[in-house]
Write a protein that holds these residues in place. Structure first.
Motif, mmCIF file in Angstrom:
data_model
loop_
_atom_site.group_PDB
_atom_site.id
_atom_site.type_symbol
_atom_site.label_atom_id
_atom_site.label_comp_id
_atom_site.label_asym_id
_atom_site.label_seq_id
_atom_site.Cartn_x
_atom_site.Cartn_y
_atom_site.Cartn_z
ATOM 1 N N LYS A 126 38.373 12.629 44.937
ATOM 2 C CA LYS A 126 39.337 11.479 44.352
ATOM 3 C C LYS A 126 40.183 11.601 43.163
ATOM 4 O O LYS A 126 41.416 11.231 43.122
ATOM 5 C CB LYS A 126 38.384 10.390 44.136
ATOM 6 N N ASN A 127 39.208 12.151 42.104
ATOM 7 C CA ASN A 127 40.054 12.492 40.730
ATOM 8 C C ASN A 127 41.369 13.368 41.224
ATOM 9 O O ASN A 127 42.385 13.416 40.451
ATOM 10 C CB ASN A 127 39.268 13.127 39.674
ATOM 11 N N SER A 128 40.972 14.410 42.241
ATOM 12 C CA SER A 128 42.166 15.515 42.323
ATOM 13 C C SER A 128 43.478 14.769 43.028
ATOM 14 O O SER A 128 44.613 14.939 42.766
ATOM 15 C CB SER A 128 41.529 16.646 42.957
ATOM 16 N N LEU A 129 42.932 13.994 43.899
ATOM 17 C CA LEU A 129 44.077 13.306 44.648
ATOM 18 C C LEU A 129 44.719 12.321 43.657
ATOM 19 O O LEU A 129 46.133 12.320 43.707
ATOM 20 C CB LEU A 129 43.298 12.366 45.636
ATOM 21 N N ASP A 130 44.083 11.728 42.880
ATOM 22 C CA ASP A 130 44.793 10.907 41.774
ATOM 23 C C ASP A 130 45.710 11.761 40.806
ATOM 24 O O ASP A 130 46.878 11.147 40.576
ATOM 25 C CB ASP A 130 43.737 9.985 40.839
ATOM 26 N N ILE A 131 45.137 12.816 40.407
ATOM 27 C CA ILE A 131 46.014 13.801 39.707
ATOM 28 C C ILE A 131 47.372 14.056 40.478
ATOM 29 O O ILE A 131 48.425 14.070 39.832
ATOM 30 C CB ILE A 131 45.300 15.047 39.304
ATOM 31 N N CYS A 132 47.187 14.529 41.802
ATOM 32 C CA CYS A 132 48.364 15.016 42.458
ATOM 33 C C CYS A 132 49.461 14.064 42.494
ATOM 34 O O CYS A 132 50.655 14.208 42.279
ATOM 35 C CB CYS A 132 47.853 15.414 43.847
ATOM 36 N N ASN A 133 49.036 12.488 42.797
ATOM 37 C CA ASN A 133 49.997 11.632 42.994
ATOM 38 C C ASN A 133 50.625 10.906 41.837
ATOM 39 O O ASN A 133 51.860 10.630 41.949
ATOM 40 C CB ASN A 133 49.271 10.282 43.802
ATOM 41 N N GLU A 134 49.711 11.228 40.755
ATOM 42 C CA GLU A 134 50.475 10.787 39.456
ATOM 43 C C GLU A 134 51.275 11.734 38.963
ATOM 44 O O GLU A 134 52.366 11.261 38.292
ATOM 45 C CB GLU A 134 49.107 10.683 38.339
ATOM 46 N N VAL A 135 51.235 12.933 39.067
ATOM 47 C CA VAL A 135 51.907 14.226 38.728
ATOM 48 C C VAL A 135 53.467 13.859 39.409
ATOM 49 O O VAL A 135 54.488 13.751 38.924
ATOM 50 C CB VAL A 135 51.371 15.427 38.908
ATOM 51 N N LEU A 136 53.177 13.508 40.835
ATOM 52 C CA LEU A 136 54.447 13.357 41.691
ATOM 53 C C LEU A 136 55.269 12.290 40.938
ATOM 54 O O LEU A 136 56.593 12.134 41.047
ATOM 55 C CB LEU A 136 54.109 13.301 43.113
ATOM 56 N N SER A 137 54.582 11.114 40.920
ATOM 57 C CA SER A 137 55.184 9.925 40.460
ATOM 58 C C SER A 137 55.643 9.916 38.914
ATOM 59 O O SER A 137 56.807 9.373 38.614
ATOM 60 C CB SER A 137 54.038 8.719 40.343
ATOM 61 N N GLN A 138 55.195 10.647 37.958
ATOM 62 C CA GLN A 138 55.519 10.531 36.665
ATOM 63 C C GLN A 138 56.455 11.608 36.362
ATOM 64 O O GLN A 138 57.528 11.412 35.490
ATOM 65 C CB GLN A 138 54.291 10.806 35.798
ATOM 66 N N LYS A 139 56.284 12.817 36.889
ATOM 67 C CA LYS A 139 57.279 13.956 36.711
ATOM 68 C C LYS A 139 58.495 13.982 37.581
ATOM 69 O O LYS A 139 59.567 14.353 37.088
ATOM 70 C CB LYS A 139 56.519 15.241 36.675
ATOM 71 N N ALA A 140 58.264 13.333 38.650
ATOM 72 C CA ALA A 140 59.669 13.329 39.768
ATOM 73 C C ALA A 140 59.994 12.039 40.178
ATOM 74 O O ALA A 140 60.745 11.993 40.809
ATOM 75 C CB ALA A 140 59.193 14.233 40.928
ATOM 76 N N ASN A 141 59.324 11.108 39.445
ATOM 77 C CA ASN A 141 59.615 9.584 39.962
ATOM 78 C C ASN A 141 59.728 9.360 41.337
ATOM 79 O O ASN A 141 60.440 8.808 42.082
ATOM 80 C CB ASN A 141 60.932 9.111 39.426
ATOM 81 N N TYR A 142 58.660 10.181 41.990
ATOM 82 C CA TYR A 142 58.596 10.102 43.559
ATOM 83 C C TYR A 142 58.014 8.798 44.022
ATOM 84 O O TYR A 142 57.354 7.923 43.651
ATOM 85 C CB TYR A 142 57.453 11.013 44.053
ATOM 86 N N THR A 143 58.886 8.114 45.087
ATOM 87 C CA THR A 143 58.835 6.980 45.842
ATOM 88 C C THR A 143 58.817 7.439 47.177
ATOM 89 O O THR A 143 59.434 8.447 47.712
ATOM 90 C CB THR A 143 59.801 6.001 45.679
ATOM 91 N N PRO A 144 57.665 6.741 48.158
ATOM 92 C CA PRO A 144 56.909 5.885 47.463
ATOM 93 C C PRO A 144 55.931 6.409 46.719
ATOM 94 O O PRO A 144 55.419 7.826 46.851
ATOM 95 C CB PRO A 144 56.231 5.409 49.067
ATOM 96 N N ALA A 145 55.067 5.466 46.030
ATOM 97 C CA ALA A 145 54.053 5.812 45.443
ATOM 98 C C ALA A 145 52.867 6.357 46.171
ATOM 99 O O ALA A 145 52.421 5.862 47.259
ATOM 100 C CB ALA A 145 53.367 4.800 44.519
ATOM 101 N N LYS A 146 51.952 7.278 45.683
ATOM 102 C CA LYS A 146 50.955 7.753 46.453
ATOM 103 C C LYS A 146 51.198 8.523 47.837
ATOM 104 O O LYS A 146 50.773 8.052 48.631
ATOM 105 C CB LYS A 146 49.749 6.784 46.590
ATOM 106 N N PRO A 147 52.047 9.532 47.675
ATOM 107 C CA PRO A 147 52.349 10.094 48.951
ATOM 108 C C PRO A 147 51.280 10.930 49.608
ATOM 109 O O PRO A 147 51.410 11.064 50.934
ATOM 110 C CB PRO A 147 53.723 10.800 48.509
ATOM 111 N N PHE A 148 50.497 11.259 48.901
ATOM 112 C CA PHE A 148 49.178 12.183 49.545
ATOM 113 C C PHE A 148 48.049 11.024 49.655
ATOM 114 O O PHE A 148 47.937 10.454 48.629
ATOM 115 C CB PHE A 148 48.759 13.272 48.712
ATOM 116 N N ASN A 149 47.717 11.220 51.004
ATOM 117 C CA ASN A 149 46.511 10.002 51.101
ATOM 118 C C ASN A 149 45.110 10.543 51.433
ATOM 119 O O ASN A 149 44.123 9.702 51.503
ATOM 120 C CB ASN A 149 47.002 9.124 52.145
ATOM 121 N N ALA A 150 44.921 12.010 51.256
ATOM 122 C CA ALA A 150 43.689 12.608 51.402
ATOM 123 C C ALA A 150 43.638 13.875 50.649
ATOM 124 O O ALA A 150 44.450 14.301 50.551
ATOM 125 C CB ALA A 150 43.285 12.641 52.864
#
Length: 160
Positions: A126-150
């Motif tokens: 769970k924490n690794s998944l959160d890290i992955c999604n947060e990095v995409l969101s914060q560093k690349a302003n990736y939308t939609p939020a949380k593109p990785f679901n598992a």
């Protein structure tokens, strides 16, 4: 009179049978009127999108066997993240060094005995998944939020 009485009774029986048959046929047509074309079928479900995987290759770090002890154990760790968004894979590839670094920091807080607990492994995913999604969101302003679901641990080896 006997013959005319029999003919009257026979006529009444025939007329009654025809009325009964006609009524039955009419009821069948009336009750099945909507069923002739069948009930409305629900639309088919949309086609499933394939699951795509982003891989963080094996990471090896030194960790302590227990809290407060020196780091004398080794941990080899690999994880894959699942998504249905092919664009997320491209952004992940560009940001993988940051994601990998953050996961290494996460692993350095673990102990080899602690990783024997199934809940610790679930938390690590769970924490690794959160890290992955947060990095995409914060560093690349990736939308939609949380593109990785598992997240799926593919390697977890500890050696004391």
């Amino acid at each position: 009179m006997a013959l005319s009485g029999i003919l009257k009774i026979g006529g009444i029986v025939v007329v009654t049978a025809l009325i009964g048959a006609g009524g039955t046929f009419g009821a069948m047509v009336f009750l099945n009127h909507g069923a002739a074309s069948g009930p409305a079928k629900p639309p088919p479900p949309p086609p499933l999108k394939p699951t795509l995987f982003a891989v963080v290759d094996d990471i090896t770090v030194s960790i302590p066997p227990d809290t407060g002890e020196p780091a004398t154990s080794y941990l080899q760790f690999g994880i894959q993240f699942g998504t249905t968004d092919p664009n997320a894979l491209l952004v992940f590839a560009q940001l993988q060094p940051i994601i990998k670094s953050d996961i290494i920091n996460l692993l350095l807080n673990e102990t080899s005995h602690g990783l024997q607990d199934p809940q610790a492994r679930a938390d690590l995913m769970k924490n690794s998944l959160d890290i992955c999604n947060e990095v995409l969101s914060q560093k690349a302003n990736y939308t939609p939020a949380k593109p990785f679901n598992a997240a799926y641990i593919t390697t977890l080896v500890t050696q004391d």
